[in-house]
Write an enzyme that holds these catalytic residues in place. Structure first.
Site, PDB file in Angstrom:
ATOM      1  CD  GLU A  17      -3.000  -1.181   0.572  1.00 36.85           C
ATOM      2  OE1 GLU A  17      -3.258  -0.180  -0.134  1.00 36.85           O
ATOM      3  OE2 GLU A  17      -3.687  -2.219   0.574  1.00 36.85           O
ATOM      4  CB  THR A  18       1.462   4.144  -1.918  1.00 32.20           C
ATOM      5  OG1 THR A  18       2.614   3.364  -2.271  1.00 32.20           O
ATOM      6  CG2 THR A  18       1.869   5.606  -1.808  1.00 32.20           C
TER       7      THR A  18
END
Length: 274
Positions: A49-50
């Protein structure tokens, strides 16, 4: 060529030391970038995830947060929210004890608790489901004692086993799971040790992540289930990925409070062409 520079942080979440827990990238923004650019940044970061967030001028929240895997935007992510709160508290000078975050899953909060951070997330109810044969085959196990889907999304399958060893040693066929229209597969079992109440794993190759290391969202699924089974309101989850990690979960009605630590790994700059 001129460029725009953006700060970026990488934080190991749900761990007290580096190279454990779940790494997330955090990109603070002054204003939203085009969705396609944020997706490209997440793909380039190549982490599960970002998180991106923008300060909110008024309303019920302090920041608006969004999360992207390498391939899609998702409506809820625990470890990247913990990482974002860590950056806000420890790198960006937020002095209060609580941050309110607007998201696609409603208002979330992140609260200081000593060195830890407590996230207040929505519980994820389950609906019973018949175990599809292709998933049983891909997991090399048809011994699940129950099968559910996450009701709020009608996507993730949740398979319950009576033996933690089955969960710990499972070797799924990711090529089969990658073809599922559904988002991912969660497997969970009662603990086989005294340091936790349940053992779980989360496979989602359809989103570009074979196995998520330590997942806050997943514990909003399994914690209410095992809290009901055990009669406890506080349960400790262990995610048995190769990195591994514990999450302290307190179930309060339709909310789950997820408590964990985080560690800064790097900070730097992203250079985008103007």
């Amino acid at each position: 060529m001129t460029h725009t520079s953006l700060p970026v942080y990488q934080v190991d979440a749900f761990t007290s030391h580096l190279f454990a827990g779940n790494p997330a990238a955090v990109v603070p923004l002054e204003r939203w970038l085009p969705d396609g650019v944020m997706q490209q940044i997440a793909m380039e970061n190549n982490l599960s995830e970002t998180a991106f967030f923008v300060k909110v001028a008024d309303g019920d929240a302090d920041y608006h947060i969004r999360w992207f895997t390498p391939t899609v935007e998702v409506p809820l992510c625990g470890h990247a929210t913990l990482a974002s709160a860590y950056v806000l508290f420890n790198q960006l000078g937020v002095t209060g004890d609580e941050i309110r975050l607007q998201s696609k899953s409603g208002i979330l909060t992140a609260r200081r608790d000593g060195e830890a951070i407590v996230l207040n997330f929505p519980a994820q109810p389950l609906t019973e489901e018949v175990l599809p044969e292709n998933i049983a085959s891909a997991l090399s196990s048809d011994r699940a004692v129950a099968c559910f889907k996450v009701a709020s999304r009608d996507t993730d399958y949740v398979l319950v086993y009576d033996d933690a060893g089955t969960v710990r040693h499972m070797t799924p066929d990711m090529s089969v799971l990658a073809t599922l229209a559904e988002r991912g597969v969660i497997v969970t079992a009662p603990s086989d040790s005294d340091d936790c109440d349940m053992v779980s794993r989360y496979f989602l190759p359809a989103l570009g992540i074979n196995e998520d290391p330590v997942t806050g969202y997943m514990h909003c699924v399994v914690a209410p289930y095992w809290a009901l089974k055990t009669g406890k309101t506080n349960v400790i989850g262990y995610q048995a990925s190769s990195r591994g990690g514990f999450i302290d979960c307190t179930v309060k009605g339709d909310r789950v409070h997820l408590k964990g630590l985080a560690v800064l790994y790097l900070k730097g700059e992203i250079f985008l062409p103007d």
